[in-house]
Design a protein around this motif. Structure first.
Motif, PDB file in Angstrom:
ATOM      1  N   MET A  29       0.841  -1.203   0.000  1.00 28.58           N
ATOM      2  CA  MET A  29       0.000   0.000   0.000  1.00 28.58           C
ATOM      3  C   MET A  29       0.876   1.253   0.000  1.00 28.58           C
ATOM      4  O   MET A  29       0.627   2.218  -0.721  1.00 28.58           O
ATOM      5  CB  MET A  29      -0.919   0.001   1.235  1.00 28.58           C
ATOM      6  CG  MET A  29      -1.975  -1.099   1.206  1.00 28.58           C
ATOM      7  SD  MET A  29      -2.727  -1.384   2.833  1.00 28.58           S
ATOM      8  CE  MET A  29      -3.609   0.136   3.055  1.00 28.58           C
ATOM      9  N   ARG A  30       1.924   1.214   0.830  1.00 28.53           N
ATOM     10  CA  ARG A  30       2.806   2.377   0.944  1.00 28.53           C
ATOM     11  C   ARG A  30       3.567   2.604  -0.360  1.00 28.53           C
ATOM     12  O   ARG A  30       3.693   3.741  -0.830  1.00 28.53           O
ATOM     13  CB  ARG A  30       3.786   2.136   2.087  1.00 28.53           C
ATOM     14  CG  ARG A  30       4.487   3.373   2.573  1.00 28.53           C
ATOM     15  CD  ARG A  30       5.552   2.999   3.591  1.00 28.53           C
ATOM     16  NE  ARG A  30       5.882   4.117   4.470  1.00 28.53           N
ATOM     17  CZ  ARG A  30       6.955   4.113   5.263  1.00 28.53           C
ATOM     18  NH1 ARG A  30       7.755   3.063   5.304  1.00 28.53           N
ATOM     19  NH2 ARG A  30       7.219   5.149   6.034  1.00 28.53           N
ATOM     20  N   ALA A  31       4.072   1.499  -0.944  1.00 28.22           N
ATOM     21  CA  ALA A  31       4.838   1.610  -2.192  1.00 28.22           C
ATOM     22  C   ALA A  31       3.961   2.201  -3.292  1.00 28.22           C
ATOM     23  O   ALA A  31       4.387   3.085  -4.046  1.00 28.22           O
ATOM     24  CB  ALA A  31       5.370   0.241  -2.594  1.00 28.22           C
ATOM     25  N   THR A  32       2.718   1.720  -3.379  1.00 30.88           N
ATOM     26  CA  THR A  32       1.800   2.229  -4.391  1.00 30.88           C
ATOM     27  C   THR A  32       1.520   3.711  -4.178  1.00 30.88           C
ATOM     28  O   THR A  32       1.573   4.512  -5.115  1.00 30.88           O
ATOM     29  CB  THR A  32       0.465   1.453  -4.326  1.00 30.88           C
ATOM     30  OG1 THR A  32       0.733   0.072  -4.494  1.00 30.88           O
ATOM     31  CG2 THR A  32      -0.479   1.920  -5.404  1.00 30.88           C
ATOM     32  N   ALA A  33       1.227   4.068  -2.943  1.00 28.06           N
ATOM     33  CA  ALA A  33       0.903   5.463  -2.646  1.00 28.06           C
ATOM     34  C   ALA A  33       2.093   6.374  -2.921  1.00 28.06           C
ATOM     35  O   ALA A  33       1.937   7.499  -3.386  1.00 28.06           O
ATOM     36  CB  ALA A  33       0.457   5.597  -1.184  1.00 28.06           C
ATOM     37  N   ARG A  34       3.299   5.868  -2.666  1.00 31.49           N
ATOM     38  CA  ARG A  34       4.486   6.679  -2.940  1.00 31.49           C
ATOM     39  C   ARG A  34       4.641   6.927  -4.438  1.00 31.49           C
ATOM     40  O   ARG A  34       4.928   8.041  -4.864  1.00 31.49           O
ATOM     41  CB  ARG A  34       5.737   5.964  -2.417  1.00 31.49           C
ATOM     42  CG  ARG A  34       5.895   6.085  -0.918  1.00 31.49           C
ATOM     43  CD  ARG A  34       7.130   5.341  -0.478  1.00 31.49           C
ATOM     44  NE  ARG A  34       7.395   5.579   0.936  1.00 31.49           N
ATOM     45  CZ  ARG A  34       8.445   5.075   1.575  1.00 31.49           C
ATOM     46  NH1 ARG A  34       9.299   4.298   0.943  1.00 31.49           N
ATOM     47  NH2 ARG A  34       8.627   5.339   2.851  1.00 31.49           N
ATOM     48  N   ARG A  35       4.466   5.882  -5.237  1.00 31.64           N
ATOM     49  CA  ARG A  35       4.584   6.056  -6.692  1.00 31.64           C
ATOM     50  C   ARG A  35       3.487   6.972  -7.223  1.00 31.64           C
ATOM     51  O   ARG A  35       3.701   7.718  -8.160  1.00 31.64           O
ATOM     52  CB  ARG A  35       4.502   4.709  -7.410  1.00 31.64           C
ATOM     53  CG  ARG A  35       5.778   3.930  -7.478  1.00 31.64           C
ATOM     54  CD  ARG A  35       6.804   4.472  -8.471  1.00 31.64           C
ATOM     55  NE  ARG A  35       8.134   4.065  -8.025  1.00 31.64           N
ATOM     56  CZ  ARG A  35       9.173   4.877  -7.908  1.00 31.64           C
ATOM     57  NH1 ARG A  35       9.092   6.134  -8.274  1.00 31.64           N
ATOM     58  NH2 ARG A  35      10.307   4.444  -7.444  1.00 31.64           N
ATOM     59  N   LEU A  36       2.279   6.840  -6.639  1.00 32.39           N
ATOM     60  CA  LEU A  36       1.169   7.642  -7.155  1.00 32.39           C
ATOM     61  C   LEU A  36       1.264   9.100  -6.726  1.00 32.39           C
ATOM     62  O   LEU A  36       1.032  10.003  -7.518  1.00 32.39           O
ATOM     63  CB  LEU A  36      -0.181   7.055  -6.715  1.00 32.39           C
ATOM     64  CG  LEU A  36      -0.629   5.779  -7.436  1.00 32.39           C
ATOM     65  CD1 LEU A  36      -1.872   5.210  -6.768  1.00 32.39           C
ATOM     66  CD2 LEU A  36      -0.899   6.046  -8.917  1.00 32.39           C
ATOM     67  N   THR A  37       1.610   9.345  -5.471  1.00 27.80           N
ATOM     68  CA  THR A  37       1.645  10.730  -4.996  1.00 27.80           C
ATOM     69  C   THR A  37       3.011  11.359  -5.206  1.00 27.80           C
ATOM     70  O   THR A  37       3.119  12.580  -5.254  1.00 27.80           O
ATOM     71  CB  THR A  37       1.323  10.828  -3.489  1.00 27.80           C
ATOM     72  OG1 THR A  37       2.350  10.138  -2.761  1.00 27.80           O
ATOM     73  CG2 THR A  37      -0.018  10.206  -3.160  1.00 27.80           C
ATOM     74  N   GLY A  38       4.047  10.552  -5.309  1.00 30.58           N
ATOM     75  CA  GLY A  38       5.391  11.080  -5.453  1.00 30.58           C
ATOM     76  C   GLY A  38       5.911  11.722  -4.175  1.00 30.58           C
ATOM     77  O   GLY A  38       6.942  12.380  -4.181  1.00 30.58           O
TER      78      GLY A  38
END
Lengths: 190, 116, 194
Positions: free
Chosen positions: C42-51
């Motif tokens: 979840m964190r990895a996805t959110a990091r890629r999406l929000t930058g």
């Protein structure tokens, strides 16, 4: 939106190949096998997808483990409220006293009994029947997972007895039946 | 997580000063009571929780309302004991009632957690 | 909150469906086990999406709050992972919109990949010295926002065109188009790089 070189010489586009990778659908599947250009295009897209998986693994590794502090501090911030569920009345001595047990406290009790049993873990657990009216016959439904290798029937029988005893001690419910369903068999941890 | 709060200071907004605190002691000393939870779940008292965050006053663990001379007392408890939880709930209600004598009281006790 | 340490440990063995069922019943320990299990993804996805590192953690937290409230509406408990990731997706997009509206200054400290992304003034000009994955990160960062979102939701979360369309509030056809363009650009960059 055509970009130069998006369309291959065979007439197919990389966009079609991209959709084919996700859906497995394309106008003429037979063409793909025989067309070197489409094969090269697909290979390039597959390579990218494999690299994408590498990036994902690397990002997940960078994100840290779920048992690290960052997750603990998020969980601490949540302050998850216990779900009370229905209120189950208890007999009181004085007429002006009102005593309750919450349904949530009883399902948690059931789960803790199942979890404390070696080799079993509780899943969903339901009290069927009107628990808010004293004396109503109640059926308990419990889903459990069992570690592979333990005799399920024996286990279910033991659990049923233990649950009956615990519920008789800690509730005033009229339990008619306790149904245990094994929904999962777990592999023993290496 | 709903964790039992630290023993509350007497809240200035509670009408009978000190009574809530006394009752908390009474409830906690009943054998088998393992925790006392805020009388109102947090989600029911968002305003209260916000106020408490501002004033630094903890939410009262024992709820008290005075209506026409009868004191309504609310307590939410956790029970951890081999003894039956319903019996513990009755003892808690009885202990509260006896502590308040000769005042008339309507006592409501909810067991929200049973077992460790 | 439930059971002994042994039981807690046992929860790690338990499949998603069982944990989700328990969590829907109000078992906070089961919910936390799910959060720990899927938290890194979840964190990895959110990091890629929000930058943004900080936004990503806010997204994970908000996702878990929403999940706890709505778990009993989840029809298939076995699908809890995809369901959590879809919430992460839409929450991340919300964050991007919010940030754009507030025209926040980019906080460099907070930026995902800020140490690895090749800088314009870098004499070497690109990520020649770093791995292929680093090169992909850079290529991804250079994509138009909409294309990057489609790519991340597809490759990281394996969402269908329809699911991505719902998250981004565009048509499935647009998803297909943007995803194709993202892939073509990325594949080309990676070939140039090699």
């Amino acid at each position: 939106m055509n970009y130069p070189r998006d369309t291959l010489e065979c007439g197919h586009s990389l966009a079609e190949l991209s959709a084919y990778l996700d859906t497995g659908q394309i106008a003429d599947p037979a063409h793909l096998d025989s067309c070197p250009e489409c094969q090269a295009g697909l290979a390039s897209l597959r390579k990218l997808s494999a690299l994408g998986s590498e990036l994902l693994s690397s990002d997940v590794a960078d994100a840290g483990s779920g048992s690290d502090d960052w997750m603990q501090s998020i969980l601490d911030n949540l302050r998850l409220e216990l779900r009370p569920g229905r209120s189950i009345p208890l007999q009181s001595v004085h007429p002006d006293d009102t005593l309750w047990e919450t349904e949530g406290s009883i399902s948690a009790l059931i789960r803790s009994v199942v979890d404390a049993h070696p080799g079993t873990a509780a899943g969903k657990c339901r009290l069927h029947g009107d628990v808010t009216t004293p004396g109503t016959l109640i059926t308990v439904e419990v889903e459990i997972a069992v570690v592979y290798g333990h005799s399920m029937e024996e286990r279910a029988d033991q659990l049923r007895e233990e649950l009956a005893r615990t519920l008789a001690t800690h509730t005033e419910l009229a339990i008619e039946a306790i149904n245990i369903t094994v929904t999962d068999v777990l592999e023993e941890q290496p | 997580m709903t964790e039992p709060l630290e023993a509350a200071e007497p809240s200035a907004s509670t009408p009978p000063t000190g009574v809530a605190e006394e009752l908390l002691d009474v409830v906690q000393s009943v054998p088998g009571v393992s925790a006392v939870y805020p009388a109102q779940p947090l989600w029911q008292s968002i305003a209260g929780a916000a106020l408490s965050a501002v004033t630094g006053e903890p939410l009262p663990l024992i709820g008290l309302t005075d209506t026409a001379g009868t004191l309504a007392v609310k307590a939410r408890i956790g029970v951890s004991t081999p003894r039956p939880a319903p019996a513990v709930a009755r003892e808690v209600a009885d202990a509260i009632r006896r502590h308040l004598l000769p005042r008339a009281a309507a006592v409501e006790v909810s067991v929200v957690k049973v077992g460790s | 909150m439930t059971g002994s340490p042994a039981a807690q440990h046992q929860l790690d063995l338990v499949p998603d469906a069982l944990l989700a069922g328990r969590a829907a019943d109000g078992d906070t320990a089961a919910f936390e086990a799910l959060a720990r299990r899927h938290g890194p993804l979840m964190r990895a996805t959110a990091r890629r999406l929000t930058g943004s590192l900080a936004d990503a953690d806010d997204v994970v937290q908000e996702t878990l709050v929403q999940a706890w409230k709505q778990l009993d509406s989840l029809r298939d408990p076995a699908a809890v992972k995809g369901w959590l990731l879809r919430i992460v997706g839409s929450r991340s997009i919300d964050y991007l919109r919010k940030r754009r509206n507030h025209a926040d200054l980019d906080d460099a400290e907070n930026h995902v990949d800020q140490h690895t992304r090749p800088r314009p003034e870098d004499p070497e000009g690109n990520a020649l010295s770093s791995s292929r994955v680093e090169a992909l990160k850079a290529a991804l960062a250079a994509l138009p926002e909409e294309q990057r979102r489609c790519w991340v939701l597809k490759e990281f979360n394996d969402q269908s065109y329809e699911e991505i369309a719902l998250t981004l509030n565009i048509s499935p056809d647009s998803v297909r188009g943007r995803l194709a363009r993202a892939r073509i650009t990325l594949a080309r960059r990676m070939e140039e790089w090699r």
